[in-house]
Scaffold this motif. Structure first.
Motif, PDB file in Angstrom:
ATOM      1  N   PHE A   1       9.530   7.001  -1.464  1.00 16.20           N
ATOM      2  CA  PHE A   1       9.983   7.578  -2.700  1.00 16.20           C
ATOM      3  C   PHE A   1       9.630   9.149  -2.560  1.00 16.20           C
ATOM      4  O   PHE A   1       8.668   9.399  -2.872  1.00 16.20           O
ATOM      5  N   PRO A   2      10.879   9.920  -2.534  1.00 17.06           N
ATOM      6  CA  PRO A   2      10.489  11.343  -2.032  1.00 17.06           C
ATOM      7  C   PRO A   2       9.558  12.187  -3.149  1.00 17.06           C
ATOM      8  O   PRO A   2       9.088  13.127  -2.940  1.00 17.06           O
ATOM      9  N   MET A   3      10.042  11.631  -4.228  1.00 14.10           N
ATOM     10  CA  MET A   3       9.413  12.526  -5.646  1.00 14.10           C
ATOM     11  C   MET A   3       8.139  12.146  -6.337  1.00 14.10           C
ATOM     12  O   MET A   3       7.798  12.445  -7.533  1.00 14.10           O
ATOM     13  N   LEU A   4       7.824  10.622  -6.115  1.00 14.03           N
ATOM     14  CA  LEU A   4       7.052  10.013  -6.648  1.00 14.03           C
ATOM     15  C   LEU A   4       5.761  10.805  -6.931  1.00 14.03           C
ATOM     16  O   LEU A   4       5.070  10.948  -8.029  1.00 14.03           O
ATOM     17  N   TRP A   5       5.379  11.695  -5.865  1.00 15.96           N
ATOM     18  CA  TRP A   5       4.037  12.249  -5.957  1.00 15.96           C
ATOM     19  C   TRP A   5       4.411  13.682  -6.025  1.00 15.96           C
ATOM     20  O   TRP A   5       3.520  14.540  -5.678  1.00 15.96           O
ATOM     21  N   GLY A   6       5.581  14.165  -5.839  1.00 12.87           N
ATOM     22  CA  GLY A   6       5.979  15.449  -5.667  1.00 12.87           C
ATOM     23  C   GLY A   6       6.536  15.661  -4.500  1.00 12.87           C
ATOM     24  O   GLY A   6       6.279  14.941  -3.506  1.00 12.87           O
ATOM     25  N   GLU A   7       7.265  16.953  -4.270  1.00 15.95           N
ATOM     26  CA  GLU A   7       8.290  17.152  -2.889  1.00 15.95           C
ATOM     27  C   GLU A   7       7.359  17.216  -1.723  1.00 15.95           C
ATOM     28  O   GLU A   7       7.840  16.909  -0.885  1.00 15.95           O
ATOM     29  N   SER A   8       6.085  17.732  -2.003  1.00 18.52           N
ATOM     30  CA  SER A   8       5.422  17.844  -0.801  1.00 18.52           C
ATOM     31  C   SER A   8       4.660  16.713  -0.377  1.00 18.52           C
ATOM     32  O   SER A   8       3.962  16.815   0.883  1.00 18.52           O
ATOM     33  N   ASN A   9       4.508  15.833  -1.064  1.00 18.99           N
ATOM     34  CA  ASN A   9       4.036  14.376  -0.932  1.00 18.99           C
ATOM     35  C   ASN A   9       4.818  13.073  -1.037  1.00 18.99           C
ATOM     36  O   ASN A   9       4.449  12.330  -1.831  1.00 18.99           O
ATOM     37  N   PRO A  10       5.775  12.995  -0.259  1.00 17.51           N
ATOM     38  CA  PRO A  10       6.740  11.870  -0.392  1.00 17.51           C
ATOM     39  C   PRO A  10       6.008  10.596  -0.128  1.00 17.51           C
ATOM     40  O   PRO A  10       5.074  10.436   0.815  1.00 17.51           O
ATOM     41  N   CYS A  11       6.039   9.768  -0.985  1.00 16.27           N
ATOM     42  CA  CYS A  11       5.099   8.319  -1.005  1.00 16.27           C
ATOM     43  C   CYS A  11       6.045   7.224  -0.124  1.00 16.27           C
ATOM     44  O   CYS A  11       7.017   6.836  -0.541  1.00 16.27           O
ATOM     45  N   GLN A  12       5.259   6.974   0.930  1.00 12.09           N
ATOM     46  CA  GLN A  12       5.677   5.893   1.596  1.00 12.09           C
ATOM     47  C   GLN A  12       5.037   4.506   1.041  1.00 12.09           C
ATOM     48  O   GLN A  12       3.880   4.392   0.939  1.00 12.09           O
ATOM     49  N   ILE A  13       5.869   3.471   1.040  1.00 16.25           N
ATOM     50  CA  ILE A  13       5.210   2.181   0.738  1.00 16.25           C
ATOM     51  C   ILE A  13       5.394   1.132   1.876  1.00 16.25           C
ATOM     52  O   ILE A  13       6.518   1.176   2.399  1.00 16.25           O
TER      53      ILE A  13
ATOM     54  N   VAL B   1       0.795  -1.000  -0.023  1.00 20.81           N
ATOM     55  CA  VAL B   1       0.059  -0.080   0.045  1.00 20.81           C
ATOM     56  C   VAL B   1       1.053   1.213  -0.110  1.00 20.81           C
ATOM     57  O   VAL B   1       1.934   1.001   0.432  1.00 20.81           O
ATOM     58  N   LYS B   2       0.438   2.268  -0.728  1.00 23.57           N
ATOM     59  CA  LYS B   2       1.337   3.619  -0.563  1.00 23.57           C
ATOM     60  C   LYS B   2       0.432   4.623  -0.046  1.00 23.57           C
ATOM     61  O   LYS B   2      -0.889   4.671  -0.100  1.00 23.57           O
ATOM     62  N   THR B   3       1.091   5.549   0.774  1.00 23.32           N
ATOM     63  CA  THR B   3       0.456   6.699   1.248  1.00 23.32           C
ATOM     64  C   THR B   3       1.552   7.668   1.637  1.00 23.32           C
ATOM     65  O   THR B   3       2.748   7.522   1.105  1.00 23.32           O
ATOM     66  N   VAL B   4       1.008   8.765   2.056  1.00 26.32           N
ATOM     67  CA  VAL B   4       1.901  10.142   1.986  1.00 26.32           C
ATOM     68  C   VAL B   4       2.930   9.878   3.447  1.00 26.32           C
ATOM     69  O   VAL B   4       2.019   9.213   4.378  1.00 26.32           O
ATOM     70  N   LYS B   5       3.980   9.940   3.236  1.00 24.89           N
ATOM     71  CA  LYS B   5       4.989   9.531   4.500  1.00 24.89           C
ATOM     72  C   LYS B   5       4.367  10.218   5.828  1.00 24.89           C
ATOM     73  O   LYS B   5       4.005  11.270   5.930  1.00 24.89           O
ATOM     74  N   MET B   6       4.591   9.452   6.712  1.00 26.06           N
ATOM     75  CA  MET B   6       4.428  10.032   8.331  1.00 26.06           C
ATOM     76  C   MET B   6       5.042  11.356   8.598  1.00 26.06           C
ATOM     77  O   MET B   6       5.949  11.608   7.950  1.00 26.06           O
ATOM     78  N   GLY B   7       4.335  12.155   9.148  1.00 19.37           N
ATOM     79  CA  GLY B   7       4.983  13.242   9.579  1.00 19.37           C
ATOM     80  C   GLY B   7       4.608  14.686   8.437  1.00 19.37           C
ATOM     81  O   GLY B   7       4.987  15.794   9.005  1.00 19.37           O
TER      82      GLY B   7
ATOM     83  N   LYS C   1       4.625  -3.360   7.171  1.00 20.43           N
ATOM     84  CA  LYS C   1       5.763  -2.823   7.570  1.00 20.43           C
ATOM     85  C   LYS C   1       6.385  -1.847   6.381  1.00 20.43           C
ATOM     86  O   LYS C   1       5.943  -1.775   5.195  1.00 20.43           O
ATOM     87  N   GLU C   2       7.161  -0.711   6.963  1.00 21.35           N
ATOM     88  CA  GLU C   2       7.705  -0.012   6.070  1.00 21.35           C
ATOM     89  C   GLU C   2       8.593  -0.591   5.004  1.00 21.35           C
ATOM     90  O   GLU C   2       9.675  -1.472   5.417  1.00 21.35           O
ATOM     91  N   PHE C   3       8.276  -0.269   3.752  1.00 21.41           N
ATOM     92  CA  PHE C   3       9.517  -0.682   2.862  1.00 21.41           C
ATOM     93  C   PHE C   3      10.414   0.365   2.229  1.00 21.41           C
ATOM     94  O   PHE C   3      11.562  -0.057   2.166  1.00 21.41           O
ATOM     95  N   GLN C   4       9.805   1.404   1.735  1.00 19.45           N
ATOM     96  CA  GLN C   4      10.658   2.260   1.021  1.00 19.45           C
ATOM     97  C   GLN C   4       9.924   3.666   0.993  1.00 19.45           C
ATOM     98  O   GLN C   4       8.699   3.686   0.723  1.00 19.45           O
TER      99      GLN C   4
END
Length: 161
Positions: free
Chosen positions: A144-156, A115-121, A139-142
């Motif tokens: 991607f700071p720029m996948l959705w743009g700088e203001s929305n880092p993607c947490q997988i 699942v992907k969501t915006v990074k915590m914090g 569990k946190e995988f990776q």
């Protein structure tokens, strides 16, 4: 006279009809503008719902939440989008939808779910989303700071099925 609160019966169904999937997706996502306020993204979720493993939670005949899964590899499926009407948050609807979808994914032979969501914090709404996914066992995988743009880092997040 006793005061007994009548408990609502929530039903989870797997939908097959593509137009019903799109109608449910539109109804729920339009009711959640703080998470799905970008029109183009919302329309993409609606369009993408066809031909997906799709689960809907109903309170009587009213859809109150849904999720659908999208294959990302021969062994991996993604919880692509999930929405629950805000009045039903923290009542176990999302958890029930997820467990039903997880069982179906396992039965179809998938080994992993992501699942992907915006990074915590970054945003409070998404911090609660992160906590929800972690409570399910993701569990946190990776990131991607720029996948959705700088203001929305993607947490997988990932999970073994």
């Amino acid at each position: 006279m006793s005061m007994i609160k009548k408990r609502r019966m929530i039903e989870i169904q797997q939908l097959q009809d593509d137009s019903e999937k799109q109608n449910v997706t539109r109804f729920i996502l339009e009711a959640l503008p703080q998470w799905f306020g970008i029109l183009e993204a919302r329309e993409e979720y609606i369009t993408e719902s066809v031909n997906k493993m799709f689960f809907c939670a109903y309170d009587q005949d009213r859809p109150i939440g849904f999720l659908y899964l999208k294959e990302t590899g021969k062994d991996t499926i993604e919880l692509f989008v999930m929405g629950v009407l805000q009045e039903f948050h923290r009542k176990g609807i999302g958890r029930a939808l997820f467990y039903r979808a997880k069982r179906a994914a396992r039965e179809k032979g998938y080994s992993f779910i992501q699942v992907k969501t915006v990074k915590m914090g970054i945003y409070e709404e998404y911090d609660r989303t992160n906590q929800f996914y972690q409570s399910l066992g993701f569990k946190e995988f990776q990131v991607f700071p720029m996948l959705w743009g700088e203001s929305n880092p993607c947490q997988i997040y990932v999970m073994t099925l």
